[in-house]
Design a protein around this motif. Structure first.
Motif, PDB file in Angstrom:
ATOM      1  N   VAL A 153       0.806  -1.213   0.000  1.00 31.61           N
ATOM      2  CA  VAL A 153       0.000   0.000   0.000  1.00 31.61           C
ATOM      3  C   VAL A 153       0.847   1.275   0.000  1.00 31.61           C
ATOM      4  N   ALA A 154       2.169   1.135  -0.035  1.00 29.60           N
ATOM      5  CA  ALA A 154       3.004   2.336  -0.137  1.00 29.60           C
ATOM      6  C   ALA A 154       3.120   2.804  -1.585  1.00 29.60           C
ATOM      7  N   PHE A 155       3.347   1.853  -2.502  1.00 30.56           N
ATOM      8  CA  PHE A 155       3.535   2.211  -3.917  1.00 30.56           C
ATOM      9  C   PHE A 155       2.644   1.415  -4.866  1.00 30.56           C
ATOM     10  N   GLY A 156       1.831   0.515  -4.349  1.00 30.43           N
ATOM     11  CA  GLY A 156       0.922  -0.244  -5.193  1.00 30.43           C
ATOM     12  C   GLY A 156       1.512  -1.563  -5.658  1.00 30.43           C
ATOM     13  N   ASN A 157       0.646  -2.435  -6.155  1.00 33.50           N
ATOM     14  CA  ASN A 157       1.071  -3.774  -6.579  1.00 33.50           C
ATOM     15  C   ASN A 157       1.993  -3.744  -7.787  1.00 33.50           C
ATOM     16  N   LYS A 158       1.861  -2.740  -8.637  1.00 35.50           N
ATOM     17  CA  LYS A 158       2.692  -2.687  -9.839  1.00 35.50           C
ATOM     18  C   LYS A 158       4.153  -2.356  -9.513  1.00 35.50           C
ATOM     19  N   LEU A 159       4.388  -1.798  -8.329  1.00 39.11           N
ATOM     20  CA  LEU A 159       5.753  -1.462  -7.899  1.00 39.11           C
ATOM     21  C   LEU A 159       6.068  -2.250  -6.618  1.00 39.11           C
ATOM     22  N   ALA A 160       5.868  -3.562  -6.703  1.00 35.15           N
ATOM     23  CA  ALA A 160       6.016  -4.407  -5.513  1.00 35.15           C
ATOM     24  C   ALA A 160       7.417  -4.299  -4.915  1.00 35.15           C
ATOM     25  N   LYS A 161       8.462  -4.276  -5.766  1.00 33.91           N
ATOM     26  CA  LYS A 161       9.832  -4.187  -5.251  1.00 33.91           C
ATOM     27  C   LYS A 161      10.075  -2.879  -4.517  1.00 33.91           C
ATOM     28  N   TRP A 162       9.435  -1.799  -4.980  1.00 36.01           N
ATOM     29  CA  TRP A 162       9.578  -0.533  -4.286  1.00 36.01           C
ATOM     30  C   TRP A 162       9.044  -0.641  -2.851  1.00 36.01           C
ATOM     31  N   ASN A 163       7.941  -1.368  -2.690  1.00 36.05           N
ATOM     32  CA  ASN A 163       7.395  -1.590  -1.352  1.00 36.05           C
ATOM     33  C   ASN A 163       8.379  -2.352  -0.476  1.00 36.05           C
ATOM     34  N   ARG A 164       9.058  -3.366  -1.059  1.00 36.05           N
ATOM     35  CA  ARG A 164      10.004  -4.163  -0.273  1.00 36.05           C
ATOM     36  C   ARG A 164      11.186  -3.302   0.174  1.00 36.05           C
ATOM     37  N   SER A 208      11.895  -6.787   8.096  1.00 36.44           N
ATOM     38  CA  SER A 208      10.793  -6.528   7.177  1.00 36.44           C
ATOM     39  C   SER A 208      10.618  -7.605   6.111  1.00 36.44           C
ATOM     40  N   ALA A 209      11.700  -8.100   5.536  1.00 36.39           N
ATOM     41  CA  ALA A 209      11.584  -9.070   4.440  1.00 36.39           C
ATOM     42  C   ALA A 209      10.990 -10.386   4.930  1.00 36.39           C
ATOM     43  N   ALA A 210      11.454 -10.865   6.070  1.00 36.00           N
ATOM     44  CA  ALA A 210      10.922 -12.114   6.616  1.00 36.00           C
ATOM     45  C   ALA A 210       9.466 -11.942   7.032  1.00 36.00           C
ATOM     46  N   PHE A 211       9.131 -10.785   7.589  1.00 35.65           N
ATOM     47  CA  PHE A 211       7.748 -10.549   8.008  1.00 35.65           C
ATOM     48  C   PHE A 211       6.801 -10.669   6.831  1.00 35.65           C
ATOM     49  N   LYS A 212       7.144 -10.075   5.706  1.00 40.21           N
ATOM     50  CA  LYS A 212       6.292 -10.134   4.519  1.00 40.21           C
ATOM     51  C   LYS A 212       5.996 -11.579   4.138  1.00 40.21           C
ATOM     52  N   LYS A 213       7.003 -12.410   4.159  1.00 41.94           N
ATOM     53  CA  LYS A 213       6.862 -13.793   3.717  1.00 41.94           C
ATOM     54  C   LYS A 213       5.885 -14.577   4.588  1.00 41.94           C
ATOM     55  N   ASP A 263       0.889 -15.801   4.792  1.00 41.05           N
ATOM     56  CA  ASP A 263       0.269 -17.027   5.297  1.00 41.05           C
ATOM     57  C   ASP A 263      -0.747 -16.725   6.396  1.00 41.05           C
ATOM     58  N   HIS A 264      -0.463 -15.720   7.217  1.00 39.10           N
ATOM     59  CA  HIS A 264      -1.385 -15.366   8.295  1.00 39.10           C
ATOM     60  C   HIS A 264      -2.745 -14.970   7.729  1.00 39.10           C
ATOM     61  N   HIS A 265      -2.752 -14.265   6.608  1.00 37.88           N
ATOM     62  CA  HIS A 265      -4.022 -13.877   5.994  1.00 37.88           C
ATOM     63  C   HIS A 265      -4.654 -15.032   5.223  1.00 37.88           C
ATOM     64  N   ARG A 266      -3.848 -15.719   4.464  1.00 38.37           N
ATOM     65  CA  ARG A 266      -4.382 -16.778   3.604  1.00 38.37           C
ATOM     66  C   ARG A 266      -4.858 -17.979   4.416  1.00 38.37           C
ATOM     67  N   TYR A 267      -4.109 -18.316   5.482  1.00 38.92           N
ATOM     68  CA  TYR A 267      -4.413 -19.509   6.281  1.00 38.92           C
ATOM     69  C   TYR A 267      -4.621 -19.128   7.743  1.00 38.92           C
ATOM     70  N   PRO A 311      13.095 -21.226   3.517  1.00 42.73           N
ATOM     71  CA  PRO A 311      14.472 -20.883   3.140  1.00 42.73           C
ATOM     72  C   PRO A 311      14.677 -19.373   3.088  1.00 42.73           C
ATOM     73  N   VAL A 312      15.888 -18.953   3.426  1.00 43.10           N
ATOM     74  CA  VAL A 312      16.238 -17.531   3.379  1.00 43.10           C
ATOM     75  C   VAL A 312      16.350 -17.097   1.920  1.00 43.10           C
ATOM     76  N   GLY A 313      15.686 -16.006   1.582  1.00 46.21           N
ATOM     77  CA  GLY A 313      15.682 -15.512   0.214  1.00 46.21           C
ATOM     78  C   GLY A 313      16.596 -14.317   0.023  1.00 46.21           C
ATOM     79  N   GLN A 314      16.694 -13.856  -1.214  1.00 46.13           N
ATOM     80  CA  GLN A 314      17.570 -12.740  -1.562  1.00 46.13           C
ATOM     81  C   GLN A 314      17.164 -11.461  -0.839  1.00 46.13           C
ATOM     82  N   LEU A 315      15.852 -11.226  -0.733  1.00 47.24           N
ATOM     83  CA  LEU A 315      15.393 -10.005  -0.075  1.00 47.24           C
ATOM     84  C   LEU A 315      15.792  -9.979   1.402  1.00 47.24           C
ATOM     85  N   GLU A 316      15.756 -11.126   2.046  1.00 41.96           N
ATOM     86  CA  GLU A 316      16.155 -11.176   3.453  1.00 41.96           C
ATOM     87  C   GLU A 316      17.651 -10.905   3.614  1.00 41.96           C
ATOM     88  N   ILE A 317      18.443 -11.389   2.688  1.00 38.85           N
ATOM     89  CA  ILE A 317      19.881 -11.105   2.715  1.00 38.85           C
ATOM     90  C   ILE A 317      20.121  -9.619   2.501  1.00 38.85           C
TER      91      ILE A 317
END
Length: 322
Positions: A95-106, A121-126, A130-134, A181-187
């Motif tokens: 909601v900061a920059f919209g879905n079309k600029l997802a990386k900007w939000n990250r 922040s990166a781990a929280f997003k991941k 799941d908290h919303h979906r499940y 697994p740890v992803g690039q964004l978390e690094i």
């Protein structure tokens, strides 16, 4: 202070979460709510002001005595840092920059993360997806305490300790319940965070670093704002798994108290959730709600029927990899 908690297990249900069906019903009746979805243009300026305020505070506390470091960490820095974690919560829904600029939000979430002192922040997003979906999903929703937490933290004294240690449990629980697994964004998140921490240390010494990290831990532990952790999904009334709070603390927490509305419409920024409640008032006014986060904490500690086991859980017929 030694009384044993009343519950011995979670509240297991065999129905889907209520938010999906209510969302469809509300949108069918009030399609104008769709216009509230999308980015909040003010969010980036509010968050940036908070980050810069904390950086200024790092300069101001550099020569304070340790007792004042911890005092201001709890009374001031902890409030801002906790609020920034809730900004990161909002940003995780793009909601900061919209879905079309997802990386900007990250990347913007990493900017909001800086005063917290530790990468988050990166781990929280991941996991928040799941908290919303499940919601309430066994081994999927890491917002739910483990069986050990429910079994051990069952007396008032232990529940106070559990509240104080909440940041630790929120950080470690995903590694136990649903490790990913740890992803690039978390690094990248970790690299950016530690570089900025080193710069602050080089400029002003260790006290600002302690101020930031202590503020995060204290502000998310036994703190009035932390009542929202308990208020959101702990079952204070049988069968009700999500609750809203419409009090004044929403002003400094990005309206996280509008939690029923948030789970119904996660793509709507927190700043616009009061409009959801106003438009669809008949769907929310009659639902159970909290009037005080401090009272929530008090009841959680001293009400024998409420504890870490007071959560609704359900089985989802899918593997954790899905």
């Amino acid at each position: 202070m030694g009384k044993t908690g009343g519950r011995g297990d979670f509240e297991w249900v065999y129905t889907d979460q209520p938010h999906t069906s209510r969302r469809k019903e509300i949108l069918a009746k009030y399609p104008q709510i769709k216009s509230l979805m999308g980015p909040d243009p003010q969010l980036k300026w509010v968050v940036s002001g908070m980050v810069l305020t904390q950086l200024l505070a790092c300069f101001l506390v550099r020569d304070l005595s340790w007792k004042w470091i911890f005092f201001w960490a709890y009374a001031f820095g902890g409030c801002i840092n906790h609020s920034l974690t809730l900004a990161i919560h909002d940003i995780s829904h793009n909601v900061a920059f919209g879905n079309k600029l997802a990386k900007w939000n990250r990347w913007f979430a990493m900017w909001a993360n800086l005063p917290i002192g530790l990468p988050y922040s990166a781990a929280f997003k991941k996991y928040h997806i799941d908290h919303h979906r499940y919601l309430g999903g066994d081994q999927l929703d890491v917002d739910i305490p483990t069986d050990f937490e429910g079994w051990f933290f069952c007396t008032p004294a232990r529940k106070i300790l559990w509240l104080f240690l909440q940041p630790l449990f929120y950080a470690l629980r995903p590694l136990v319940v649903n490790p990913k697994p740890v992803g690039q964004l978390e690094i990248q998140n970790a690299m950016v965070q530690f570089v900025v921490d080193l710069i602050i240390y080089y400029l002003w010494g260790v006290k600002p670093i302690v101020y930031l990290i202590a503020g995060s831990i204290l502000g998310m532990g036994l703190h009035p704002i932390s009542g929202h952790f308990i208020a959101e999904h702990y079952m204070f009334l049988k069968g009700h798994e999500t609750y809203s709070y419409y009090g004044a603390l929403n002003l400094i927490t990005f309206n996280v108290g509008y939690h029923m509305e948030h789970h119904d419409f996660p793509s709507i920024p927190g700043s616009k959730l009061p409009q959801v409640k106003e438009i669809a008032a008949e769907y929310y006014d009659s639902l159970p709600q909290h009037t005080s986060w401090s009272r929530v904490l008090w009841d959680f500690v001293f009400d024998d029927s409420i504890g870490p086991y007071s959560r609704i859980k359900r089985e989802y017929k899918l593997s954790k990899q899905e």
